[in-house]
Design a protein around this motif. Structure first.
Motif, PDB file in Angstrom:
ATOM      1  N   GLU A 113      -6.534  12.106 -11.266  1.00  0.00           N
ATOM      2  CA  GLU A 113      -5.881  12.347  -9.980  1.00  0.00           C
ATOM      3  C   GLU A 113      -6.116  13.772  -9.479  1.00  0.00           C
ATOM      4  O   GLU A 113      -5.538  14.167  -8.460  1.00  0.00           O
ATOM      5  N   LYS A 114      -6.948  14.544 -10.143  1.00  0.00           N
ATOM      6  CA  LYS A 114      -7.159  15.930  -9.754  1.00  0.00           C
ATOM      7  C   LYS A 114      -7.803  16.010  -8.367  1.00  0.00           C
ATOM      8  O   LYS A 114      -8.788  15.347  -8.090  1.00  0.00           O
ATOM      9  N   ILE A 115      -7.235  16.861  -7.511  1.00  0.00           N
ATOM     10  CA  ILE A 115      -7.715  17.030  -6.143  1.00  0.00           C
ATOM     11  C   ILE A 115      -7.919  18.516  -5.873  1.00  0.00           C
ATOM     12  O   ILE A 115      -7.090  19.341  -6.244  1.00  0.00           O
ATOM     13  N   ALA A 116      -9.055  18.846  -5.227  1.00  0.00           N
ATOM     14  CA  ALA A 116      -9.364  20.222  -4.848  1.00  0.00           C
ATOM     15  C   ALA A 116      -9.383  20.331  -3.334  1.00  0.00           C
ATOM     16  O   ALA A 116      -9.701  19.359  -2.641  1.00  0.00           O
ATOM     17  N   PRO A 117      -9.068  21.521  -2.778  1.00  0.00           N
ATOM     18  CA  PRO A 117      -9.098  21.685  -1.319  1.00  0.00           C
ATOM     19  C   PRO A 117     -10.509  21.490  -0.770  1.00  0.00           C
ATOM     20  O   PRO A 117     -11.492  21.897  -1.388  1.00  0.00           O
ATOM     21  N   GLY A 118     -10.619  20.870   0.384  1.00  0.00           N
ATOM     22  CA  GLY A 118     -11.918  20.672   1.023  1.00  0.00           C
ATOM     23  C   GLY A 118     -11.755  20.097   2.415  1.00  0.00           C
ATOM     24  O   GLY A 118     -11.286  18.966   2.576  1.00  0.00           O
ATOM     25  N   ALA A 119     -12.106  20.880   3.430  1.00  0.00           N
ATOM     26  CA  ALA A 119     -11.974  20.413   4.809  1.00  0.00           C
ATOM     27  C   ALA A 119     -12.838  19.183   5.038  1.00  0.00           C
ATOM     28  O   ALA A 119     -13.983  19.134   4.609  1.00  0.00           O
ATOM     29  N   GLU A 178      -7.619   1.394 -14.649  1.00  0.00           N
ATOM     30  CA  GLU A 178      -8.171   2.691 -15.053  1.00  0.00           C
ATOM     31  C   GLU A 178      -8.440   3.601 -13.857  1.00  0.00           C
ATOM     32  O   GLU A 178      -8.662   4.809 -14.011  1.00  0.00           O
ATOM     33  N   CYS A 179      -8.415   3.032 -12.645  1.00  0.00           N
ATOM     34  CA  CYS A 179      -8.663   3.833 -11.447  1.00  0.00           C
ATOM     35  C   CYS A 179      -7.384   4.525 -11.028  1.00  0.00           C
ATOM     36  O   CYS A 179      -6.366   3.875 -10.750  1.00  0.00           O
ATOM     37  N   ARG A 180      -7.434   5.860 -10.970  1.00  0.00           N
ATOM     38  CA  ARG A 180      -6.269   6.632 -10.546  1.00  0.00           C
ATOM     39  C   ARG A 180      -6.327   6.980  -9.062  1.00  0.00           C
ATOM     40  O   ARG A 180      -5.348   7.477  -8.502  1.00  0.00           O
ATOM     41  N   GLY A 181      -7.485   6.748  -8.416  1.00  0.00           N
ATOM     42  CA  GLY A 181      -7.583   7.034  -7.001  1.00  0.00           C
ATOM     43  C   GLY A 181      -9.030   7.061  -6.551  1.00  0.00           C
ATOM     44  O   GLY A 181      -9.952   6.828  -7.338  1.00  0.00           O
ATOM     45  N   ALA A 226       0.821  -1.208   0.000  1.00  0.00           N
ATOM     46  CA  ALA A 226       0.000   0.000   0.000  1.00  0.00           C
ATOM     47  C   ALA A 226       0.845   1.243   0.000  1.00  0.00           C
ATOM     48  O   ALA A 226       0.543   2.221  -0.676  1.00  0.00           O
ATOM     49  N   GLU A 227       1.973   1.244   0.765  1.00  0.00           N
ATOM     50  CA  GLU A 227       2.782   2.444   0.833  1.00  0.00           C
ATOM     51  C   GLU A 227       3.406   2.755  -0.511  1.00  0.00           C
ATOM     52  O   GLU A 227       3.670   3.917  -0.836  1.00  0.00           O
ATOM     53  N   ALA A 228       3.690   1.741  -1.307  1.00  0.00           N
ATOM     54  CA  ALA A 228       4.333   1.961  -2.594  1.00  0.00           C
ATOM     55  C   ALA A 228       3.350   2.409  -3.651  1.00  0.00           C
ATOM     56  O   ALA A 228       3.752   3.000  -4.641  1.00  0.00           O
ATOM     57  N   ASP A 229       2.077   2.108  -3.483  1.00  0.00           N
ATOM     58  CA  ASP A 229       1.144   2.278  -4.589  1.00  0.00           C
ATOM     59  C   ASP A 229       0.087   3.345  -4.385  1.00  0.00           C
ATOM     60  O   ASP A 229      -0.564   3.739  -5.349  1.00  0.00           O
ATOM     61  N   LEU A 230      -0.155   3.784  -3.157  1.00  0.00           N
ATOM     62  CA  LEU A 230      -1.194   4.782  -2.906  1.00  0.00           C
ATOM     63  C   LEU A 230      -0.659   5.876  -1.996  1.00  0.00           C
ATOM     64  O   LEU A 230       0.075   5.598  -1.050  1.00  0.00           O
ATOM     65  N   ALA A 231      -1.015   7.098  -2.321  1.00  0.00           N
ATOM     66  CA  ALA A 231      -0.636   8.241  -1.492  1.00  0.00           C
ATOM     67  C   ALA A 231      -1.898   8.892  -0.950  1.00  0.00           C
ATOM     68  O   ALA A 231      -2.859   9.113  -1.690  1.00  0.00           O
ATOM     69  N   LEU A 232      -1.912   9.201   0.329  1.00  0.00           N
ATOM     70  CA  LEU A 232      -3.039   9.876   0.966  1.00  0.00           C
ATOM     71  C   LEU A 232      -2.808  11.375   0.916  1.00  0.00           C
ATOM     72  O   LEU A 232      -1.764  11.866   1.349  1.00  0.00           O
ATOM     73  N   ARG A 233      -3.798  12.098   0.389  1.00  0.00           N
ATOM     74  CA  ARG A 233      -3.667  13.548   0.266  1.00  0.00           C
ATOM     75  C   ARG A 233      -4.949  14.219   0.771  1.00  0.00           C
ATOM     76  O   ARG A 233      -6.038  13.667   0.646  1.00  0.00           O
ATOM     77  N   PRO A 234      -4.821  15.400   1.362  1.00  0.00           N
ATOM     78  CA  PRO A 234      -6.026  16.130   1.800  1.00  0.00           C
ATOM     79  C   PRO A 234      -6.794  16.680   0.620  1.00  0.00           C
ATOM     80  O   PRO A 234      -6.226  16.997  -0.423  1.00  0.00           O
ATOM     81  N   GLY A 235      -8.128  16.805   0.778  1.00  0.00           N
ATOM     82  CA  GLY A 235      -8.964  17.372  -0.273  1.00  0.00           C
ATOM     83  C   GLY A 235      -9.814  16.322  -0.950  1.00  0.00           C
ATOM     84  O   GLY A 235      -9.731  15.121  -0.662  1.00  0.00           O
ATOM     85  N   TRP A 284     -12.363  16.201   3.770  1.00  0.00           N
ATOM     86  CA  TRP A 284     -12.293  15.267   2.645  1.00  0.00           C
ATOM     87  C   TRP A 284     -10.866  14.741   2.529  1.00  0.00           C
ATOM     88  O   TRP A 284      -9.891  15.443   2.818  1.00  0.00           O
ATOM     89  N   HIS A 285     -10.751  13.505   2.044  1.00  0.00           N
ATOM     90  CA  HIS A 285      -9.447  12.874   1.854  1.00  0.00           C
ATOM     91  C   HIS A 285      -9.485  12.090   0.543  1.00  0.00           C
ATOM     92  O   HIS A 285     -10.536  11.602   0.126  1.00  0.00           O
ATOM     93  N   SER A 286      -8.327  11.979  -0.087  1.00  0.00           N
ATOM     94  CA  SER A 286      -8.218  11.246  -1.347  1.00  0.00           C
ATOM     95  C   SER A 286      -6.972  10.378  -1.323  1.00  0.00           C
ATOM     96  O   SER A 286      -5.935  10.770  -0.779  1.00  0.00           O
ATOM     97  N   CYS A 287      -7.083   9.197  -1.899  1.00  0.00           N
ATOM     98  CA  CYS A 287      -5.950   8.306  -2.081  1.00  0.00           C
ATOM     99  C   CYS A 287      -5.711   8.148  -3.572  1.00  0.00           C
ATOM    100  O   CYS A 287      -6.635   7.786  -4.316  1.00  0.00           O
ATOM    101  N   VAL A 288      -4.482   8.431  -4.024  1.00  0.00           N
ATOM    102  CA  VAL A 288      -4.164   8.346  -5.443  1.00  0.00           C
ATOM    103  C   VAL A 288      -2.978   7.418  -5.651  1.00  0.00           C
ATOM    104  O   VAL A 288      -2.132   7.246  -4.762  1.00  0.00           O
ATOM    105  N   LYS A 289      -2.940   6.812  -6.813  1.00  0.00           N
ATOM    106  CA  LYS A 289      -1.819   5.947  -7.150  1.00  0.00           C
ATOM    107  C   LYS A 289      -0.567   6.807  -7.264  1.00  0.00           C
ATOM    108  O   LYS A 289      -0.574   7.841  -7.933  1.00  0.00           O
ATOM    109  N   ASP A 290       0.475   6.398  -6.573  1.00  0.00           N
ATOM    110  CA  ASP A 290       1.672   7.231  -6.443  1.00  0.00           C
ATOM    111  C   ASP A 290       2.592   7.046  -7.646  1.00  0.00           C
ATOM    112  O   ASP A 290       3.687   6.543  -7.577  1.00  0.00           O
ATOM    113  N   GLY A 291       2.084   7.455  -8.783  1.00  0.00           N
ATOM    114  CA  GLY A 291       2.844   7.395 -10.013  1.00  0.00           C
ATOM    115  C   GLY A 291       2.056   8.050 -11.099  1.00  0.00           C
ATOM    116  O   GLY A 291       0.928   8.472 -10.900  1.00  0.00           O
TER     117      GLY A 291
END
Length: 441
Positions: free
Chosen positions: A64-70, A39-42, A3-12, A72-79
């Motif tokens: 993988e587009k992410i917008a700011p939002g208190a 086909e899933c990027r996150g 999981a650590e290699a393939d997904l990144a947790l980002r705010p928004g 909310w959280h998004s996980c995207v493929k880290d590549g």
């Protein structure tokens, strides 16, 4: 895969559109689905906890587009699709996807659940209003319905049925004369009864807002409660007044983006939430009894859409034509007094609609056009909030169903806004021929 290699947790949050799949699931299940589909990027989800142990509603995206939002959280493929690593920072996800409950961090605040009590009569866009507050995290609604029998069927439908306690005006009560003052008496009785039910249900706080008001939080409710002194039983939220721009029948919750605290036409003393403990009572429309805490405007406000629909304004003040001169003189708002006087003198919709329109444009819409009001206005790009109030166990599933309906492109009852404007008893006909009410979305 690791999981650590393939997904990144980002705010928004990942904006609407580009959906591949959505559903209620654990975070571990979401990770598994995402990694199994090239086909899933996150994926994106709404939670006060970035690593919730319970099931959450998840949207899977092809971008993988992410917008700011208190909240909310998004996980995207880290590549970027060809194996190259991105340089952005990320949280460790090893424990996040384990599926095991995560202990709360040291110093975190305790949950604070909330219900909402109101009286309603012929509301507009009530499905939008209800969906919004369910998504925000309100666990239960105590709704007293007056003169709106069609609303009863709607509230008895899913997903609302389990979240709503409905009472209704008695058959023998008839028309309420002098409604401005008698309304407050009915509100007090209903809210105090609702406080008792909150105690039975284990709900911590009860909001008292109306169907033309929206709770706007800039931080989780539990943090607001934690800021108040421990003995606090009344929390007061500053109210801002919505600035309408048209007499056309539009969904004002979606249409209006500007609000003011300057030169407001209605009340100025805020709206409350009361702690559901023995001894707490509603002490007028704007506060509960006991020690009080005023929430900073930077943390939360109540948005008040006072008479922002022309037809609704007509119905509201035509319903008060029985008000006596003495009682009218004691109403503290000149705009209210003059609106009542207008309909007392010019009450025929066939003869006087032009007078009503002229008054509304001059006293309502143009009232907010001064530089003083414009300079102090608060602008909200979109009235959309993630869950910021802790729900009772079980209430989250109904919120997820509401969110799913919204993600599919419509509210649970998106025709109700149009149907409300088809009721012509308020003004005797359409104000602007050819203009249709925009249903909630």
């Amino acid at each position: 895969m690791n999981a650590e290699a393939d997904l990144a947790l980002r705010p928004g949050f990942m904006p609407k559109g580009n959906d591949l799949h959505h559903g209620l699931m654990t975070l571990a299940e979401a990770r598994e689905w995402c990694l199994a589909h090239d086909e899933c990027r996150g994926f994106t989800y709404q939670s006060t906890d970035p690593a919730p142990a319970d099931k959450i509603y998840v949207w899977f995206k092809s971008t993988e587009k992410i917008a700011p939002g208190a909240g909310w959280h998004s996980c995207v493929k880290d590549g970027d699709g060809d194996g190259r690593r991105r340089g952005s920072s990320k949280m460790s996800l090893a424990g996040m996807f384990s599926g095991q409950p995560k202990p709360p961090a040291a110093g975190t605040t305790r949950p604070a659940t909330a219900a909402l009590a109101l009286l309603t009569r012929k509301p507009l866009y009530f499905d939008w209003w209800l969906d919004y507050h369910i998504t925000l995290g309100i666990s239960h609604f105590f709704i007293h319905v007056e003169d709106t029998p069609e609303l009863l069927t709607f509230l008895d439908s899913e997903p609302y049925k389990s979240l709503v306690t409905v009472t209704r005006k008695g058959e023998g009560e008839g028309h309420f004369r002098d409604n401005y003052w008698t309304l407050q008496d009915r509100q007090r009785a209903h809210v105090n009864a609702s406080l008792a039910r909150c105690r039975e249900m284990g709900i911590d706080w009860l909001f008292h807002v109306d169907d033309d008001e929206v709770i706007w939080l800039e931080k989780p409710f539990r943090e607001i409660v934690a800021q108040a002194p421990k003995a606090t039983t009344n929390i007061t939220f500053t109210n801002l007044e919505a600035i309408p721009t048209t007499t056309d029948p539009v969904n004002y919750f979606e249409h209006i983006r500007t609000f003011t605290k300057k030169r407001m036409l209605a009340y100025v003393n805020g709206k409350p939430a009361g702690r559901a403990v023995a001894g707490t009572k509603l002490d007028g429309p704007h506060r509960f009894s006991g020690p009080s805490y005023a929430v900073p405007m930077t943390d939360a406000v109540v948005l008040h859409y006072e008479s922002c629909d022309f037809n609704q304004w007509c119905g509201k003040f035509r319903n008060q034509v029985d008000c006596t001169p003495e009682r009218k003189a004691s109403i503290p708002f000149p705009y209210y007094r003059d609106s009542i006087s207008l309909f007392q003198e010019f009450g025929d919709p066939d003869k006087h609609r032009d007078k009503w329109l002229e008054f509304y444009r001059r006293r309502k819409i143009q009232h907010y056009s001064t530089m003083e009001i414009k300079a102090a206005a608060k602008h909200i790009p979109k009235l959309e909030r993630p869950r910021l109030i802790d729900p009772l166990p079980g209430a989250g599933e109904a919120a997820a169903a509401v969110a799913a309906a919204a993600a599919a492109g419509g509210g649970a009852s998106s025709a109700r806004g149009q149907q409300a404007h088809e009721r012509q008893e308020a003004c005797g006909g359409s104000v602007a021929p050819g203009s249709a009410a925009r249903a909630p979305s």
